[in-house]
Design an enzyme around this catalytic site. Structure first.
Site, short mmCIF file in Angstrom:
data_model
loop_
_atom_site.label_atom_id
_atom_site.label_comp_id
_atom_site.label_asym_id
_atom_site.label_seq_id
_atom_site.Cartn_x
_atom_site.Cartn_y
_atom_site.Cartn_z
N HIS A 265 1.10 -1.23 -0.68
CA HIS A 265 -0.07 -0.11 0.63
C HIS A 265 0.80 1.23 0.26
O HIS A 265 0.48 1.99 -0.71
CB HIS A 265 -0.20 -0.06 1.56
CG HIS A 265 -2.08 1.55 0.89
ND1 HIS A 265 -2.66 1.41 0.75
CD2 HIS A 265 -1.43 2.63 1.74
CE1 HIS A 265 -4.24 2.08 0.59
NE2 HIS A 265 -2.75 3.09 1.70
N GLU A 266 1.85 0.88 0.95
CA GLU A 266 2.32 2.44 1.00
C GLU A 266 3.69 2.26 0.08
O GLU A 266 4.02 4.10 -0.69
CB GLU A 266 3.66 2.30 2.86
CG GLU A 266 2.15 2.69 3.84
CD GLU A 266 1.50 3.97 3.93
OE1 GLU A 266 1.86 4.98 3.15
OE2 GLU A 266 0.68 3.40 4.79
N HIS A 269 1.70 4.69 -2.97
CA HIS A 269 1.74 5.97 -2.45
C HIS A 269 3.09 6.48 -2.69
O HIS A 269 3.80 7.93 -3.11
CB HIS A 269 2.03 6.75 -0.78
CG HIS A 269 0.35 6.01 -0.26
ND1 HIS A 269 -0.96 7.07 -1.16
CD2 HIS A 269 -0.85 5.71 0.64
CE1 HIS A 269 -1.75 7.36 -0.36
NE2 HIS A 269 -1.54 5.79 0.77
N GLU A 295 -4.76 7.76 -3.37
CA GLU A 295 -5.55 6.76 -2.16
C GLU A 295 -5.25 5.16 -3.78
O GLU A 295 -5.14 4.51 -3.81
CB GLU A 295 -6.79 6.48 -1.46
CG GLU A 295 -6.81 6.09 -0.71
CD GLU A 295 -5.66 5.58 0.26
OE1 GLU A 295 -4.89 6.17 0.27
OE2 GLU A 295 -5.59 4.55 1.13
ZN ZN Z 1 -3.54 5.34 1.67
#
Ligand code: ZN
Length: 501
Positions: A265-266, A269, A295
Protein backbone atom coordinates in the site's frame (compact mmCIF):
# COMPACT_ATOMS: atom_id res chain seq x y z
CA UNK A 1 6.05 38.27 -17.01
CA UNK A 2 8.77 35.61 -17.05
CA UNK A 3 10.56 37.56 -14.29
CA UNK A 4 7.42 37.72 -12.17
CA UNK A 5 6.91 34.01 -12.61
CA UNK A 6 10.50 33.32 -11.58
CA UNK A 7 10.08 35.57 -8.54
CA UNK A 8 6.93 33.68 -7.57
CA UNK A 9 8.62 30.29 -8.01
CA UNK A 10 11.50 31.41 -5.80
CA UNK A 11 9.08 32.41 -3.06
CA UNK A 12 7.17 29.12 -3.34
CA UNK A 13 10.43 27.16 -3.19
CA UNK A 14 11.05 28.63 0.28
CA UNK A 15 7.56 27.55 1.38
CA UNK A 16 8.19 24.07 0.00
CA UNK A 17 11.53 23.80 1.84
CA UNK A 18 9.88 24.80 5.13
CA UNK A 19 7.01 22.34 4.65
CA UNK A 20 9.33 19.46 3.83
CA UNK A 21 11.62 20.25 6.75
CA UNK A 22 8.49 20.05 8.94
CA UNK A 23 7.61 16.75 7.27
CA UNK A 24 11.05 15.40 8.14
CA UNK A 25 10.63 16.38 11.80
CA UNK A 26 7.22 14.75 11.82
CA UNK A 27 8.55 11.56 10.19
CA UNK A 28 11.29 11.41 12.83
CA UNK A 29 8.72 11.90 15.58
CA UNK A 30 6.79 8.87 14.35
CA UNK A 31 9.80 6.62 13.81
CA UNK A 32 12.93 7.31 15.88
CA UNK A 33 12.44 10.22 18.29
CA UNK A 34 12.84 9.31 21.96
CA UNK A 35 9.57 9.79 23.84
CA UNK A 36 10.66 12.77 25.90
CA UNK A 37 11.50 14.73 22.77
CA UNK A 38 7.79 15.26 22.13
CA UNK A 39 7.33 18.65 23.83
CA UNK A 40 10.27 20.31 22.06
CA UNK A 41 9.31 18.70 18.76
CA UNK A 42 5.78 20.09 19.00
CA UNK A 43 7.25 23.63 19.34
CA UNK A 44 9.65 23.10 16.43
CA UNK A 45 6.88 21.79 14.19
CA UNK A 46 4.52 24.61 15.12
CA UNK A 47 7.26 27.18 14.34
CA UNK A 48 8.07 25.69 10.94
CA UNK A 49 4.42 25.29 9.97
CA UNK A 50 3.65 28.87 11.02
CA UNK A 51 6.61 30.16 9.00
CA UNK A 52 5.54 28.14 5.96
CA UNK A 53 1.97 29.44 6.26
CA UNK A 54 3.11 33.08 6.63
CA UNK A 55 5.45 32.82 3.67
CA UNK A 56 2.69 31.29 1.57
CA UNK A 57 -0.08 33.80 2.34
CA UNK A 58 2.21 36.84 1.96
CA UNK A 59 0.60 39.80 0.13
CA UNK A 60 3.44 39.71 -2.41
CA UNK A 61 2.37 36.25 -3.57
CA UNK A 62 -1.20 37.44 -4.06
CA UNK A 63 0.00 40.43 -6.08
CA UNK A 64 2.24 38.27 -8.27
CA UNK A 65 -0.56 35.73 -8.84
CA UNK A 66 -2.92 38.53 -9.86
CA UNK A 67 -0.33 40.07 -12.20
CA UNK A 68 0.20 36.67 -13.81
CA UNK A 69 -3.49 35.78 -14.28
CA UNK A 70 -3.79 37.20 -17.83
CA UNK A 71 -0.47 35.69 -18.85
CA UNK A 72 -1.62 32.27 -17.59
CA UNK A 73 -4.89 32.56 -19.53
CA UNK A 74 -2.96 32.74 -22.82
CA UNK A 75 -0.94 29.60 -22.11
CA UNK A 76 -2.11 26.02 -22.74
CA UNK A 77 -4.22 24.86 -19.76
CA UNK A 78 -1.95 21.89 -19.02
CA UNK A 79 1.37 23.76 -19.37
CA UNK A 80 3.59 23.87 -16.29
CA UNK A 81 3.25 27.65 -16.04
CA UNK A 82 -0.52 27.94 -16.40
CA UNK A 83 -1.03 25.00 -14.05
CA UNK A 84 1.31 26.45 -11.44
CA UNK A 85 -0.50 29.78 -11.44
CA UNK A 86 -3.97 28.18 -11.44
CA UNK A 87 -3.30 25.67 -8.65
CA UNK A 88 -1.30 28.09 -6.50
CA UNK A 89 -4.06 30.70 -6.80
CA UNK A 90 -6.62 28.16 -5.58
CA UNK A 91 -4.40 27.18 -2.62
CA UNK A 92 -3.63 30.82 -1.87
CA UNK A 93 -7.25 31.99 -1.87
CA UNK A 94 -8.23 29.10 0.37
CA UNK A 95 -5.40 29.74 2.84
CA UNK A 96 -6.19 33.48 2.99
CA UNK A 97 -9.84 32.87 3.87
CA UNK A 98 -9.09 31.19 7.18
CA UNK A 99 -8.27 33.61 10.03
CA UNK A 100 -5.14 32.59 12.00
CA UNK A 101 -7.19 32.74 15.23
CA UNK A 102 -9.48 29.99 13.89
CA UNK A 103 -6.49 27.88 12.84
CA UNK A 104 -5.11 28.17 16.36
CA UNK A 105 -8.46 27.39 17.97
CA UNK A 106 -8.93 24.31 15.77
CA UNK A 107 -5.44 23.08 16.65
CA UNK A 108 -5.99 23.60 20.37
CA UNK A 109 -9.44 21.95 20.32
CA UNK A 110 -8.04 19.04 18.32
CA UNK A 111 -5.24 18.35 20.77
CA UNK A 112 -7.69 18.40 23.71
CA UNK A 113 -10.13 16.25 21.74
CA UNK A 114 -7.37 13.78 20.89
CA UNK A 115 -6.54 13.29 24.57
CA UNK A 116 -10.22 12.88 25.45
CA UNK A 117 -10.78 10.50 22.52
CA UNK A 118 -7.94 8.23 23.64
CA UNK A 119 -9.50 7.95 27.09
CA UNK A 120 -13.04 7.61 25.73
CA UNK A 121 -11.97 4.82 23.40
CA UNK A 122 -10.00 2.98 26.10
CA UNK A 123 -13.04 3.10 28.42
CA UNK A 124 -15.57 2.83 25.59
CA UNK A 125 -17.32 5.88 27.00
CA UNK A 126 -18.67 8.20 24.31
CA UNK A 127 -19.79 10.79 26.89
CA UNK A 128 -16.12 11.65 27.58
CA UNK A 129 -15.58 12.51 23.92
CA UNK A 130 -18.99 14.08 23.19
CA UNK A 131 -18.27 17.72 24.28
CA UNK A 132 -15.01 17.67 22.29
CA UNK A 133 -16.68 16.33 19.18
CA UNK A 134 -19.36 19.00 19.59
CA UNK A 135 -16.61 21.64 19.71
CA UNK A 136 -14.84 20.18 16.66
CA UNK A 137 -18.08 20.09 14.66
CA UNK A 138 -18.89 23.71 15.59
CA UNK A 139 -15.40 24.83 14.55
CA UNK A 140 -15.73 23.00 11.19
CA UNK A 141 -19.07 24.70 10.57
CA UNK A 142 -17.29 28.01 11.22
CA UNK A 143 -14.39 26.95 8.99
CA UNK A 144 -16.79 26.08 6.18
CA UNK A 145 -18.41 29.51 6.40
CA UNK A 146 -14.95 31.14 6.15
CA UNK A 147 -13.97 28.97 3.19
CA UNK A 148 -17.31 29.50 1.48
CA UNK A 149 -19.42 27.10 -0.57
CA UNK A 150 -22.18 27.24 -3.18
CA UNK A 151 -24.59 24.45 -2.28
CA UNK A 152 -23.75 22.31 0.70
CA UNK A 153 -21.75 23.19 3.78
CA UNK A 154 -19.87 19.89 3.41
CA UNK A 155 -18.52 21.08 0.03
CA UNK A 156 -16.13 23.44 1.82
CA UNK A 157 -14.76 20.67 4.04
CA UNK A 158 -14.46 18.10 1.24
CA UNK A 159 -12.63 20.65 -0.91
CA UNK A 160 -9.71 20.67 1.55
CA UNK A 161 -8.93 17.06 0.65
CA UNK A 162 -10.53 16.66 -2.77
CA UNK A 163 -10.29 20.00 -4.60
CA UNK A 164 -13.41 21.11 -6.47
CA UNK A 165 -15.35 17.91 -5.90
CA UNK A 166 -18.84 18.51 -4.50
CA UNK A 167 -20.91 16.66 -1.92
CA UNK A 168 -23.63 16.11 -4.51
CA UNK A 169 -21.14 14.38 -6.83
CA UNK A 170 -19.93 12.09 -4.07
CA UNK A 171 -23.50 11.31 -3.05
CA UNK A 172 -24.43 10.43 -6.61
CA UNK A 173 -21.46 8.08 -6.95
CA UNK A 174 -22.01 6.45 -3.57
CA UNK A 175 -25.75 6.08 -4.20
CA UNK A 176 -25.08 4.28 -7.48
CA UNK A 177 -22.87 1.81 -5.61
CA UNK A 178 -24.62 1.19 -2.31
CA UNK A 179 -27.53 -1.16 -3.16
CA UNK A 180 -25.32 -3.52 -5.17
CA UNK A 181 -22.62 -3.45 -2.53
CA UNK A 182 -25.06 -4.26 0.28
CA UNK A 183 -26.49 -7.11 -1.83
CA UNK A 184 -23.01 -8.47 -2.58
CA UNK A 185 -22.08 -8.44 1.12
CA UNK A 186 -25.30 -10.27 1.98
CA UNK A 187 -24.73 -12.91 -0.69
CA UNK A 188 -21.13 -13.48 0.44
CA UNK A 189 -22.10 -13.59 4.12
CA UNK A 190 -24.44 -16.49 3.37
CA UNK A 191 -21.41 -18.36 1.99
CA UNK A 192 -18.95 -17.22 4.66
CA UNK A 193 -17.45 -20.70 5.06
CA UNK A 194 -16.28 -20.79 1.44
CA UNK A 195 -12.98 -19.12 2.40
CA UNK A 196 -10.63 -20.01 5.27
CA UNK A 197 -7.97 -17.47 6.24
CA UNK A 198 -6.51 -19.23 9.31
CA UNK A 199 -3.15 -19.47 7.48
CA UNK A 200 -2.70 -15.71 7.82
CA UNK A 201 -2.81 -15.93 11.62
CA UNK A 202 0.05 -18.38 12.05
CA UNK A 203 3.41 -17.35 13.56
CA UNK A 204 5.67 -15.53 11.05
CA UNK A 205 9.14 -14.25 11.96
CA UNK A 206 8.97 -10.46 11.75
CA UNK A 207 12.47 -9.99 10.31
CA UNK A 208 11.65 -12.39 7.49
CA UNK A 209 8.34 -10.58 6.94
CA UNK A 210 10.29 -7.34 6.68
CA UNK A 211 12.74 -8.76 4.13
CA UNK A 212 9.99 -10.28 2.01
CA UNK A 213 8.13 -6.95 1.99
CA UNK A 214 11.25 -5.10 0.83
CA UNK A 215 11.81 -7.71 -1.90
CA UNK A 216 8.25 -7.20 -3.16
CA UNK A 217 8.49 -3.39 -2.98
CA UNK A 218 11.71 -3.41 -5.00
CA UNK A 219 10.25 -5.66 -7.65
CA UNK A 220 7.17 -3.40 -7.92
CA UNK A 221 9.58 -0.60 -8.82
CA UNK A 222 10.42 1.15 -5.56
CA UNK A 223 13.96 2.49 -5.87
CA UNK A 224 15.74 2.24 -2.51
CA UNK A 225 18.34 4.76 -3.69
CA UNK A 226 15.48 7.28 -3.62
CA UNK A 227 13.44 5.92 -0.74
CA UNK A 228 13.60 3.87 2.44
CA UNK A 229 11.29 1.96 4.75
CA UNK A 230 11.17 2.20 8.54
CA UNK A 231 8.82 1.02 11.26
CA UNK A 232 6.02 3.05 12.88
CA UNK A 233 2.85 2.26 14.86
CA UNK A 234 0.67 3.61 12.01
CA UNK A 235 2.06 3.08 8.49
CA UNK A 236 2.38 6.19 6.32
CA UNK A 237 4.27 7.70 3.37
CA UNK A 238 5.95 11.09 3.36
CA UNK A 239 8.14 12.94 0.88
CA UNK A 240 11.06 15.29 1.55
CA UNK A 241 12.11 15.61 -2.08
CA UNK A 242 11.64 13.97 -5.46
CA UNK A 243 14.59 11.72 -4.62
CA UNK A 244 13.78 11.17 -0.95
CA UNK A 245 10.47 9.47 -0.19
CA UNK A 246 9.88 7.52 3.03
CA UNK A 247 7.46 4.72 3.80
CA UNK A 248 6.78 2.92 7.07
CA UNK A 249 5.26 -0.41 7.95
CA UNK A 250 4.25 -2.30 11.09
CA UNK A 251 5.02 -5.93 11.80
CA UNK A 252 2.72 -8.37 13.57
CA UNK A 253 4.07 -11.88 14.27
CA UNK A 254 0.59 -13.43 14.16
CA UNK A 255 -0.93 -11.57 11.22
CA UNK A 256 0.91 -11.76 7.91
CA UNK A 257 -1.17 -9.23 5.90
CA UNK A 258 -0.33 -6.31 8.20
CA UNK A 259 3.25 -5.79 7.00
CA UNK A 260 2.87 -7.44 3.60
CA UNK A 261 -0.10 -5.47 2.28
CA UNK A 262 0.84 -2.43 4.37
CA UNK A 263 4.18 -2.27 2.57
CA UNK A 264 2.56 -2.71 -0.85
CA UNK A 265 0.00 0.00 0.00
CA UNK A 266 2.65 2.52 1.05
CA UNK A 267 4.79 1.53 -1.95
CA UNK A 268 1.86 2.64 -4.13
CA UNK A 269 1.85 6.05 -2.42
CA UNK A 270 5.65 6.28 -2.70
CA UNK A 271 5.72 5.43 -6.43
CA UNK A 272 3.32 8.35 -6.97
CA UNK A 273 5.52 10.76 -4.97
CA UNK A 274 8.59 9.56 -6.90
CA UNK A 275 6.92 9.98 -10.27
CA UNK A 276 6.21 13.66 -10.92
CA UNK A 277 8.35 15.46 -13.51
CA UNK A 278 11.55 16.99 -12.05
CA UNK A 279 10.50 20.43 -13.36
CA UNK A 280 7.73 20.47 -10.75
CA UNK A 281 10.01 19.99 -7.76
CA UNK A 282 9.89 22.73 -5.07
CA UNK A 283 6.72 24.18 -6.62
CA UNK A 284 3.08 23.88 -5.47
CA UNK A 285 2.66 21.25 -8.24
CA UNK A 286 4.99 18.72 -6.57
CA UNK A 287 3.15 15.69 -5.15
CA UNK A 288 -0.16 13.96 -5.78
CA UNK A 289 -3.31 15.50 -7.27
CA UNK A 290 -5.51 14.88 -4.23
CA UNK A 291 -6.11 12.43 -1.42
CA UNK A 292 -8.37 10.28 -3.61
CA UNK A 293 -5.82 10.26 -6.41
CA UNK A 294 -3.16 9.22 -3.91
CA UNK A 295 -5.33 6.50 -2.46
CA UNK A 296 -6.07 5.23 -5.97
CA UNK A 297 -2.36 4.46 -6.38
CA UNK A 298 -1.91 2.73 -3.01
CA UNK A 299 -5.04 0.64 -3.46
CA UNK A 300 -4.34 -0.24 -7.06
CA UNK A 301 -1.05 -1.84 -6.02
CA UNK A 302 -2.29 -3.27 -2.73
CA UNK A 303 -5.63 -4.72 -3.85
CA UNK A 304 -6.03 -4.90 -7.60
CA UNK A 305 -2.44 -6.08 -8.14
CA UNK A 306 -1.36 -7.42 -4.71
CA UNK A 307 -4.53 -9.39 -4.02
CA UNK A 308 -4.82 -10.81 -7.54
CA UNK A 309 -4.39 -14.46 -8.46
CA UNK A 310 -1.63 -13.65 -10.95
CA UNK A 311 0.38 -11.80 -8.33
CA UNK A 312 0.37 -14.88 -6.08
CA UNK A 313 1.15 -17.24 -8.95
CA UNK A 314 4.48 -15.46 -9.03
CA UNK A 315 4.98 -14.66 -5.33
CA UNK A 316 3.53 -17.66 -3.51
CA UNK A 317 6.40 -20.05 -4.38
CA UNK A 318 8.86 -17.40 -3.15
CA UNK A 319 6.87 -16.79 0.05
CA UNK A 320 6.83 -20.54 0.71
CA UNK A 321 10.61 -20.61 0.44
CA UNK A 322 10.71 -18.02 3.22
CA UNK A 323 8.03 -19.70 5.38
CA UNK A 324 8.09 -23.41 4.43
CA UNK A 325 6.52 -24.74 7.66
CA UNK A 326 3.71 -22.19 7.87
CA UNK A 327 2.71 -22.63 4.21
CA UNK A 328 3.31 -26.36 3.78
CA UNK A 329 -0.41 -27.15 3.50
CA UNK A 330 -1.17 -24.21 1.15
CA UNK A 331 -1.49 -23.82 -2.61
CA UNK A 332 -1.49 -20.65 -4.71
CA UNK A 333 -5.26 -20.98 -4.86
CA UNK A 334 -5.87 -21.46 -1.13
CA UNK A 335 -3.54 -18.56 -0.31
CA UNK A 336 -5.16 -16.32 -2.92
CA UNK A 337 -8.56 -17.06 -1.39
CA UNK A 338 -7.27 -16.47 2.15
CA UNK A 339 -6.00 -12.95 1.37
CA UNK A 340 -9.39 -12.17 -0.15
CA UNK A 341 -11.64 -13.32 2.69
CA UNK A 342 -14.73 -11.14 3.06
CA UNK A 343 -16.41 -10.80 6.42
CA UNK A 344 -18.52 -7.96 7.89
CA UNK A 345 -16.56 -6.55 10.81
CA UNK A 346 -16.69 -3.60 13.15
CA UNK A 347 -13.31 -1.99 12.47
CA UNK A 348 -12.82 -0.05 9.23
CA UNK A 349 -9.04 -0.39 8.98
CA UNK A 350 -9.33 -4.18 9.19
CA UNK A 351 -12.17 -4.40 6.67
CA UNK A 352 -11.86 -6.39 3.43
CA UNK A 353 -12.25 -4.88 -0.04
CA UNK A 354 -15.98 -5.55 -0.32
CA UNK A 355 -17.24 -4.32 3.06
CA UNK A 356 -14.78 -1.41 3.22
CA UNK A 357 -16.91 0.91 1.10
CA UNK A 358 -19.89 0.60 3.41
CA UNK A 359 -17.79 1.71 6.40
CA UNK A 360 -16.93 4.83 4.42
CA UNK A 361 -20.48 5.60 3.31
CA UNK A 362 -21.64 5.41 6.91
CA UNK A 363 -19.06 8.01 7.99
CA UNK A 364 -19.72 10.27 4.99
CA UNK A 365 -23.46 10.26 5.72
CA UNK A 366 -23.03 10.95 9.44
CA UNK A 367 -20.55 13.78 8.85
CA UNK A 368 -22.97 15.45 6.46
CA UNK A 369 -25.80 15.10 8.95
CA UNK A 370 -23.61 16.60 11.70
CA UNK A 371 -22.49 19.73 9.85
CA UNK A 372 -26.00 20.26 8.42
CA UNK A 373 -27.28 19.97 12.01
CA UNK A 374 -29.63 17.13 11.12
CA UNK A 375 -27.89 14.95 13.69
CA UNK A 376 -26.92 15.94 17.24
CA UNK A 377 -23.51 14.74 18.41
CA UNK A 378 -25.22 13.05 21.39
CA UNK A 379 -27.10 10.81 18.94
CA UNK A 380 -24.03 9.67 16.99
CA UNK A 381 -23.64 6.26 18.70
CA UNK A 382 -27.23 5.33 17.98
CA UNK A 383 -27.09 6.55 14.37
CA UNK A 384 -23.79 4.70 13.86
CA UNK A 385 -25.15 1.41 15.13
CA UNK A 386 -28.34 1.71 13.08
CA UNK A 387 -26.33 2.15 9.87
CA UNK A 388 -23.95 -0.70 10.75
CA UNK A 389 -26.97 -2.93 11.09
CA UNK A 390 -28.53 -1.71 7.87
CA UNK A 391 -25.37 -1.97 5.73
CA UNK A 392 -23.39 -4.83 7.27
CA UNK A 393 -25.96 -6.70 9.34
CA UNK A 394 -23.95 -6.35 12.56
CA UNK A 395 -24.08 -4.02 15.58
CA UNK A 396 -20.92 -3.12 17.54
CA UNK A 397 -20.99 -4.41 21.12
CA UNK A 398 -19.63 -1.07 22.37
CA UNK A 399 -18.67 2.40 21.10
CA UNK A 400 -14.93 1.61 21.15
CA UNK A 401 -15.64 -0.78 18.29
CA UNK A 402 -18.20 1.64 16.88
CA UNK A 403 -18.17 5.42 16.62
CA UNK A 404 -15.00 5.86 18.72
CA UNK A 405 -12.71 3.75 16.53
CA UNK A 406 -11.25 6.38 14.16
CA UNK A 407 -8.90 9.21 15.06
CA UNK A 408 -10.22 11.55 12.31
CA UNK A 409 -13.04 13.18 14.29
CA UNK A 410 -10.72 13.74 17.24
CA UNK A 411 -8.44 15.74 14.95
CA UNK A 412 -11.51 17.45 13.49
CA UNK A 413 -10.79 16.07 10.03
CA UNK A 414 -14.38 16.12 8.77
CA UNK A 415 -14.60 15.72 4.99
CA UNK A 416 -11.71 13.27 4.74
CA UNK A 417 -13.24 9.78 4.78
CA UNK A 418 -14.86 9.85 1.34
CA UNK A 419 -11.44 10.00 -0.32
CA UNK A 420 -10.63 6.44 0.77
CA UNK A 421 -13.54 5.01 -1.21
CA UNK A 422 -13.23 7.44 -4.11
CA UNK A 423 -9.61 6.29 -4.33
CA UNK A 424 -10.62 2.63 -4.54
CA UNK A 425 -13.10 3.47 -7.30
CA UNK A 426 -10.58 5.50 -9.24
CA UNK A 427 -8.09 2.64 -8.93
CA UNK A 428 -10.56 0.28 -10.63
CA UNK A 429 -11.37 2.84 -13.32
CA UNK A 430 -7.68 3.46 -14.04
CA UNK A 431 -6.83 -0.23 -14.09
CA UNK A 432 -9.67 -1.02 -16.52
CA UNK A 433 -8.27 1.67 -18.83
CA UNK A 434 -4.72 0.36 -18.46
CA UNK A 435 -5.95 -3.10 -19.53
CA UNK A 436 -7.69 -1.62 -22.59
CA UNK A 437 -4.42 0.01 -23.63
CA UNK A 438 -2.04 -2.74 -22.48
CA UNK A 439 -3.95 -6.06 -22.42
CA UNK A 440 -0.80 -8.03 -21.48
CA UNK A 441 -0.59 -6.51 -17.97
CA UNK A 442 -2.20 -9.47 -16.11
CA UNK A 443 0.16 -11.95 -17.81
CA UNK A 444 3.09 -9.71 -16.94
CA UNK A 445 2.00 -9.58 -13.30
CA UNK A 446 1.83 -13.39 -13.18
CA UNK A 447 5.47 -13.41 -14.37
CA UNK A 448 6.49 -10.91 -11.71
CA UNK A 449 6.87 -8.09 -14.24
CA UNK A 450 5.37 -4.80 -13.09
CA UNK A 451 7.33 -2.29 -15.18
CA UNK A 452 4.79 -1.71 -17.92
CA UNK A 453 1.93 -1.01 -15.50
CA UNK A 454 4.16 1.37 -13.54
CA UNK A 455 5.28 3.11 -16.73
CA UNK A 456 1.64 3.55 -17.75
CA UNK A 457 0.74 5.06 -14.36
CA UNK A 458 3.84 7.28 -14.48
CA UNK A 459 2.89 8.71 -17.84
CA UNK A 460 -0.86 9.05 -17.25
CA UNK A 461 -1.01 10.01 -13.56
CA UNK A 462 2.28 10.48 -11.69
CA UNK A 463 4.07 12.79 -14.13
CA UNK A 464 1.45 15.55 -13.77
CA UNK A 465 1.90 16.05 -10.03
CA UNK A 466 -0.85 18.36 -8.72
CA UNK A 467 -1.68 19.91 -12.11
CA UNK A 468 -5.13 18.42 -12.47
CA UNK A 469 -8.13 17.82 -10.23
CA UNK A 470 -9.34 14.26 -9.82
CA UNK A 471 -12.13 14.90 -12.33
CA UNK A 472 -9.73 16.38 -14.89
CA UNK A 473 -7.39 13.45 -14.43
CA UNK A 474 -10.21 10.90 -14.75
CA UNK A 475 -11.50 12.48 -17.95
CA UNK A 476 -8.05 12.87 -19.49
CA UNK A 477 -6.92 9.32 -18.72
CA UNK A 478 -10.14 7.28 -18.92
CA UNK A 479 -12.41 9.52 -20.99
CA UNK A 480 -15.02 9.73 -18.21
CA UNK A 481 -15.55 11.39 -14.85
CA UNK A 482 -15.12 9.25 -11.77
CA UNK A 483 -17.86 6.60 -11.58
CA UNK A 484 -18.67 3.45 -9.62
CA UNK A 485 -19.15 1.06 -12.56
CA UNK A 486 -15.58 -0.17 -12.99
CA UNK A 487 -15.26 -0.69 -9.24
CA UNK A 488 -18.52 -2.60 -9.00
CA UNK A 489 -17.63 -4.79 -11.98
CA UNK A 490 -14.23 -5.49 -10.43
CA UNK A 491 -15.74 -6.48 -7.05
CA UNK A 492 -18.57 -8.57 -8.55
CA UNK A 493 -16.29 -10.44 -10.94
CA UNK A 494 -13.51 -11.16 -8.46
CA UNK A 495 -15.55 -12.00 -5.37
CA UNK A 496 -18.39 -13.58 -7.32
CA UNK A 497 -15.87 -16.13 -8.56
CA UNK A 498 -14.22 -16.66 -5.15
CA UNK A 499 -17.52 -17.11 -3.31
CA UNK A 500 -19.62 -18.59 -6.10
CA UNK A 501 -22.28 -15.90 -5.85
ZN1 ZN B 1 -3.21 5.16 1.93
Amino acid sequence: MKEKLEALKKRFAVVDDLQRAAALLSWDQQTYMPRRGAAARAEQLATLQKLAHEHFIAEENGALLNDLADYAAQLPYDSDEASLIRVAKRDYDRARRVPPTLVEEMARAASLAFEAWQRARAESNFKLFQPHLEKNVELRIELASCLGYKERIYDALLDQYEPLMTTAQVEAIFTSLKPDLVALVQAITRRADAVDDAVLHREYDVQQQWEFGVEVAKRLGLDFERSRQDKSPHPFTTSFALNDVRITTRLKPNFLPSALFGTIHETGHALYELGYRPELERTPLAGGASLSAHESQSRLWENIVGRSRGFWQFWFPRLREVFPAQLADQTVESFYRAVNKVSPSFIRVEADEVTYGLHIMLRFELENALVERRLAVADVPEAWNAKMHEYLGIVPPNDAQGCLQDVHWAYGDLGYFATYLLGSMFAAQLYAQALREVPAIPEQIARGEFGELLAWLREKVHAHGRKFTLDELARRVTGASLHARAYLTYLKTKFGEIYGV
